[in-house]
Design an enzyme around this catalytic site. Structure first.
Site, PDB file in Angstrom:
ATOM      1  N   ASP A   1      54.658 -53.733   2.787  1.00 11.97           N
ATOM      2  CA  ASP A   1      53.220 -53.765   2.990  1.00 11.97           C
ATOM      3  C   ASP A   1      52.673 -54.967   2.211  1.00 11.97           C
ATOM      4  O   ASP A   1      53.255 -55.352   1.191  1.00 11.97           O
ATOM      5  CB  ASP A   1      52.599 -52.460   2.477  1.00 11.97           C
ATOM      6  CG  ASP A   1      51.083 -52.477   2.542  1.00 11.97           C
ATOM      7  OD1 ASP A   1      50.539 -52.707   3.633  1.00 11.97           O
ATOM      8  OD2 ASP A   1      50.440 -52.279   1.492  1.00 11.97           O
TER       9      ASP A   1
ATOM     10  N   ASP B   1      52.444 -48.807  -1.215  1.00  9.35           N
ATOM     11  CA  ASP B   1      51.775 -48.221  -2.374  1.00  9.35           C
ATOM     12  C   ASP B   1      50.558 -47.360  -2.023  1.00  9.35           C
ATOM     13  O   ASP B   1      50.045 -46.645  -2.882  1.00  9.35           O
ATOM     14  CB  ASP B   1      51.317 -49.332  -3.326  1.00  9.35           C
ATOM     15  CG  ASP B   1      50.149 -50.133  -2.746  1.00  9.35           C
ATOM     16  OD1 ASP B   1      50.199 -50.477  -1.550  1.00  9.35           O
ATOM     17  OD2 ASP B   1      49.179 -50.385  -3.482  1.00  9.35           O
TER      18      ASP B   1
ATOM     19  N   ASP C   1      50.330 -45.915   3.704  1.00 13.06           N
ATOM     20  CA  ASP C   1      51.755 -46.242   3.793  1.00 13.06           C
ATOM     21  C   ASP C   1      52.629 -44.987   3.817  1.00 13.06           C
ATOM     22  O   ASP C   1      53.817 -45.070   4.147  1.00 13.06           O
ATOM     23  CB  ASP C   1      52.180 -47.115   2.599  1.00 13.06           C
ATOM     24  CG  ASP C   1      51.443 -48.434   2.561  1.00 13.06           C
ATOM     25  OD1 ASP C   1      51.135 -48.959   3.646  1.00 13.06           O
ATOM     26  OD2 ASP C   1      51.175 -48.945   1.455  1.00 13.06           O
TER      27      ASP C   1
END
Length: 376
Positions: A48, A247, A251
């Site tokens: 990400d 995080d 996600d």
């Protein structure tokens, strides 16, 4: 009975126990042996962007007004819309407004569109603040301001567009800072023949600019939060063993869907709970350390299995009578002692070999020069 290696039962658990403990000593929380055994098989790792590859602490670098408005007004209206927001971009806009001592009025209505932006009412004015997708869905004309937006995107900046009555009032450019050792981590993973992928909700221009700074070749951009899991599934359908590093709350589904979810220690509770591996020190280089620890642990497991069988297999011919022609039938009086010795020796060898994992030393990154993006 000599053919039953008792050390076989501790060959794998002993190595995993020591390997997991070694990971914890180095700031890597591994929640189960299956994750430690699988990590070395990863073929693709998806990162990400915001909060993972970058620090998630963007700052406002550009405020471009249009339609006769001024910078202070654009910043004030944007900060008002984001007032009370916990999104990193929203906090950055509010912080920039406060640094200039700009009064931030309250909103009378607020409607967040996940992955796109916000629609709010400020002083009886209906305002839209977000990305190109949000502007397109509300038929906001971007033709006149597209050159400015494109220039910001090509510099790796996230663009927030402020509009009213289908007209653009202003554009804000925000730059995030790359995390320490992010570039080194990507380089090392690629050297290990592991494909790296960046996943982001940003548009492709911004995403490619940041990916270029990191050396990432494959970028999946314009992804809505609910689409992240599908991206992981698609990669797995290509026959790849996929790891996901993230995080945030958004996600979590992707972390759960991946073969191994790796959460940043400073992330949300949902992400930490979902992931199989947690990087306690918030250091991306620990992704490399976890994979190399996995390789070392699996190697120890294979060695343990070898020693678990070695002593016993060597004594099977003796148990079958291979020494009788040389030493006579009385040799059978001594075989129980040989069997007991083999059992004890194999167990001691397996445990001792597992304890050698304590000598594992985390690899050190090769420091590269800072990039232009990292200096914002």
């Amino acid at each position: 009975m000599i053919a039953c290696p008792c050390a076989l039962g501790i060959a794998t658990p002993a190595a995993i126990l020591v390997g997991t403990a070694k990971g914890a000593q180095n700031g890597i929380l591994i929640k189960g042996g299956e994750y430690l055994e699988t990590a070395h098989k990863l073929q693709t790792i998806v990162f990400d962007k915001t909060g993972t590859l970058t620090k998630g602490e963007p700052i406002v670098t550009d405020v471009i007004p249009f339609q006769g408005h001024v910078e202070e007004e654009v910043l004030q209206l944007a900060a008002s819309i984001e007032k009370g927001s916990e999104h990193p971009l929203g906090r950055a806009v509010i912080q920039a407004s406060r640094q200039k001592n700009i009064h931030i009025p309250d909103t009378s209505s607020f409607n967040a569109v996940p992955g796109q932006g916000v629609i709010a009412e400020v002083a009886n004015r209906t305002l839209i603040l977000g990305n190109r997708k949000l502007m397109s869905s509300h038929e906001v004309d971007l033709k006149k301001v597209d050159p400015q937006i494109t220039a910001l995107e090509e510099n790796g900046k996230t663009v927030m567009i402020l509009a009213e009555d289908k007209q653009t009032i202003g554009v804000l450019g925000l730059a995030d800072t790359l995390k320490d050792q992010a570039r080194e981590t990507i380089n090392e993973l690629q050297r290990m023949k592991i494909e790296t992928v960046m996943l982001t909700g940003d548009n492709m221009r911004t995403a490619k600019a940041i990916a270029a700074e990191l050396g990432i070749n494959r970028v999946i951009a314009d992804v809505l939060p609910e689409q992240k899991e599908k991206v992981i599934r698609d990669l797995q359908n290509e026959g790849k063993i996929v790891g996901m590093v993230g995080d945030g709350i958004n996600d979590a589904p992707a972390l759960a869907a991946s073969n191994i979810g790796i959460a940043i220690g400073s992330g949300t509770d949902v992400a930490l709970e979902t992931a199989g591996i947690v990087l306690i020190r918030n250091n991306l280089w620990d992704v490399v350390t976890a994979i190399k620890l996995s390789k070392t642990t699996v190697m120890k497991i294979k060695q343990n299995l070898f020693w678990a069988f070695c002593y016993n297999i060597a004594l099977i011919p003796i148990a079958a009578g291979a020494l009788v022609p040389f030493l006579g039938p009385d040799v059978y009086n001594y075989l129980p002692f040989l069997a007991a010795g083999a059992m004890a020796s194999s167990s001691v060898t397996v445990v001792s070999n597992s304890l050698l994992l304590n000598k594992f030393k985390p690899p050190h990154p090769v420091i590269t020069l800072s990039t232009p993006l990292a200096r914002y």
